[in-house]
Design a protein around this motif. Sequence first.
Motif, short mmCIF file in Angstrom:
data_model
loop_
_atom_site.label_atom_id
_atom_site.label_comp_id
_atom_site.label_asym_id
_atom_site.label_seq_id
_atom_site.Cartn_x
_atom_site.Cartn_y
_atom_site.Cartn_z
N CYS A 1 0.74 3.39 -3.00
CA CYS A 1 0.35 3.84 -1.66
C CYS A 1 0.78 5.29 -1.45
O CYS A 1 1.93 5.65 -1.67
CB CYS A 1 0.98 2.95 -0.60
SG CYS A 1 0.58 3.55 1.05
N PHE B 1 0.77 6.72 1.47
CA PHE B 1 1.21 6.90 2.87
C PHE B 1 2.63 6.41 3.10
O PHE B 1 3.08 6.35 4.23
CB PHE B 1 0.23 6.17 3.80
CG PHE B 1 -1.17 6.70 3.71
CD1 PHE B 1 -1.55 7.81 4.44
CD2 PHE B 1 -2.09 6.12 2.85
CE1 PHE B 1 -2.83 8.32 4.34
CE2 PHE B 1 -3.37 6.62 2.74
CZ PHE B 1 -3.75 7.73 3.48
N ALA B 2 3.32 6.05 2.02
CA ALA B 2 4.69 5.53 2.16
C ALA B 2 5.72 6.53 1.66
O ALA B 2 6.83 6.16 1.33
CB ALA B 2 4.82 4.21 1.40
N CYS C 1 5.87 4.31 7.03
CA CYS C 1 4.45 4.48 6.71
C CYS C 1 3.85 5.44 7.73
O CYS C 1 4.12 5.34 8.93
CB CYS C 1 3.76 3.12 6.80
SG CYS C 1 1.97 3.18 6.86
N ARG D 1 0.68 5.75 8.51
CA ARG D 1 -0.58 5.30 9.13
C ARG D 1 -0.25 4.68 10.48
O ARG D 1 -0.12 3.47 10.64
CB ARG D 1 -1.30 4.32 8.22
CG ARG D 1 -1.79 5.00 6.94
CD ARG D 1 -2.80 4.20 6.21
NE ARG D 1 -4.04 4.11 6.98
CZ ARG D 1 -5.08 3.38 6.60
NH1 ARG D 1 -5.02 2.69 5.48
NH2 ARG D 1 -6.15 3.34 7.32
N LEU E 1 -1.69 1.47 12.25
CA LEU E 1 -1.40 0.15 11.68
C LEU E 1 -0.13 -0.46 12.26
O LEU E 1 0.08 -1.66 12.21
CB LEU E 1 -1.19 0.27 10.17
CG LEU E 1 -2.43 0.37 9.30
CD1 LEU E 1 -2.01 0.63 7.87
CD2 LEU E 1 -3.25 -0.90 9.40
N LEU F 1 8.87 -1.74 6.87
CA LEU F 1 8.19 -0.53 7.35
C LEU F 1 8.86 0.09 8.56
O LEU F 1 8.38 1.10 9.07
CB LEU F 1 6.72 -0.84 7.63
CG LEU F 1 5.87 -1.20 6.40
CD1 LEU F 1 4.42 -1.45 6.80
CD2 LEU F 1 5.95 -0.13 5.33
N VAL G 1 6.04 -0.43 -3.36
CA VAL G 1 4.75 -0.03 -2.78
C VAL G 1 4.38 1.39 -3.26
O VAL G 1 3.21 1.70 -3.49
CB VAL G 1 4.81 -0.12 -1.24
CG1 VAL G 1 3.69 0.64 -0.57
CG2 VAL G 1 4.78 -1.59 -0.80
N PRO H 1 0.92 -1.80 -3.09
CA PRO H 1 1.12 -2.99 -2.27
C PRO H 1 0.46 -4.24 -2.83
O PRO H 1 1.01 -5.33 -2.72
CB PRO H 1 0.52 -2.59 -0.91
CG PRO H 1 -0.37 -1.44 -1.21
CD PRO H 1 0.19 -0.73 -2.39
N ALA I 1 -5.05 -3.61 0.52
CA ALA I 1 -3.79 -2.89 0.31
C ALA I 1 -2.85 -3.03 1.51
O ALA I 1 -1.72 -3.52 1.38
CB ALA I 1 -4.08 -1.42 0.04
N CYS I 2 -3.30 -2.61 2.69
CA CYS I 2 -2.39 -2.63 3.84
C CYS I 2 -2.10 -4.06 4.30
O CYS I 2 -0.98 -4.36 4.70
CB CYS I 2 -2.96 -1.81 4.98
SG CYS I 2 -3.03 -0.05 4.57
N CYS J 1 0.58 -5.29 2.11
CA CYS J 1 1.86 -4.65 2.43
C CYS J 1 2.46 -5.26 3.70
O CYS J 1 3.64 -5.60 3.74
CB CYS J 1 1.62 -3.15 2.61
SG CYS J 1 3.10 -2.20 2.94
N LEU J 2 1.63 -5.40 4.73
CA LEU J 2 2.15 -5.92 6.01
C LEU J 2 2.65 -7.35 5.87
O LEU J 2 3.50 -7.79 6.64
CB LEU J 2 1.05 -5.84 7.09
CG LEU J 2 0.63 -4.41 7.48
CD1 LEU J 2 -0.62 -4.45 8.35
CD2 LEU J 2 1.75 -3.68 8.21
S1 SF4 Z 1 0.82 -0.46 5.51
FE1 SF4 Z 1 1.83 -0.28 3.47
S2 SF4 Z 1 0.08 -0.03 2.04
FE2 SF4 Z 1 -0.71 0.40 4.10
S3 SF4 Z 1 -0.53 2.62 4.31
FE3 SF4 Z 1 1.34 1.71 5.17
S4 SF4 Z 1 2.86 1.72 3.49
FE4 SF4 Z 1 0.81 2.02 2.59
#
Ligand code: SF4
Length: 355
Positions: free
Chosen positions: A213, A215-216, A230, A232, A235, A244, A270, A275, A292-293, A296-297
């Motif tokens: 990932c 974004f981590a 993260c 994002r 989310l 997270l 991750v 993920p 993917a997300c 992860c969640l």
């Molecule tokens: S929820 Fe997890 S997999 Fe999705 S962008 Fe965030 S860190 Fe990455």
Amino acid sequence: MHLAELLTLGARPAAGLLLALTDRCPLACAHCSTDSTMDSAQSAGGPFRRLVAGFEPGCRPELILMSGGEPLLRPALVAELAASAARAGARSALLSGMFFARGGGLPPAIRRAVAGLHHFAASLDAQHEREVGRAEVFAALDAVLDLVPAASLHVTALPGPAGRDYLDGLVAEVRRRYGARLPMLVSAVQPTGRARDLLPAPAPGAARGGGPCEFAHWPLVDQDGTVYACTRQSLLRGGGPAHLVLGHAARDPWPVLRERALADPLLRSVRTLGPVATRELHGPAGGCAADACGSCLGLTAASAAGAADRLADPAGQRIERAVLALTSARSPRRLALARGALADYADLVELGWAG
Ligand code: SF4
């Protein structure tokens, strides 16, 4: 600080810190990823001030990136945070939707805030242009370029021929006007926030990338001071799973947040295996393991124990080192592609970059 350097830092865990100073924005762009309006949430600036004021020259992120909503709705806070970060040796950048360009020129408070930045990133695309005209944005950018050492344009496009025609026209005009002074990051609109209404729904069970990932890497301080692992934002609104959530800017100093971001076994997994592979290896079984997300969640404390065992193993450590080395060795163009840049325009992130 060139856009290429910003992308390079973005691939290094805890090299930067994203600050979402407000959810509010005076524009009503149809593709807004944070679904911002002027009624959106905005908290006191204290947690941001406290966290950044606690940076020390020997322990700080290399960069703070201020975003929102629209961060320049709080120009005094932007100026204060940039100055505070600079005292510890950290640089600062900001991403704006250019609402202030509608009035013509730069208001004094925004001029002061912009002058303290090392990089100014402006959003411009078909949806933004319905809110602020291109000519007004360019006039404001001319003034911004006199104040900052580097700037970039961040463009998103909807799929299809109309989106492609728009991009080609915009890129050509920007190249004519700014030459190599304005590198561009051109990406597809992502299905978050209001953009969900503009894009076709993904097919049921569609996979969304199985690799590490992107974004981590940097922590995100949300508008209420919650610090996430993260970036994002959309989310995580309203909370997220334990791995997270790194802490809160009102009570946790940078060294603590940094250590949590770097040491958490699920985050390490991750960032290295990704993920989907982490979920497949360490469970829980079933659910949304193809996404993917979603994967992860859904990770749990039991998944963390499995990931910790694997990362303590010499083979696991070798894999982690190899993936991090490969990630940080990628060119800015390849890093942009990994973060969703459109391939035909990815070279534009390196415009004017001496490398
Ligand atoms: S929820 Fe997890 S997999 Fe999705 S962008 Fe965030 S860190 Fe990455």
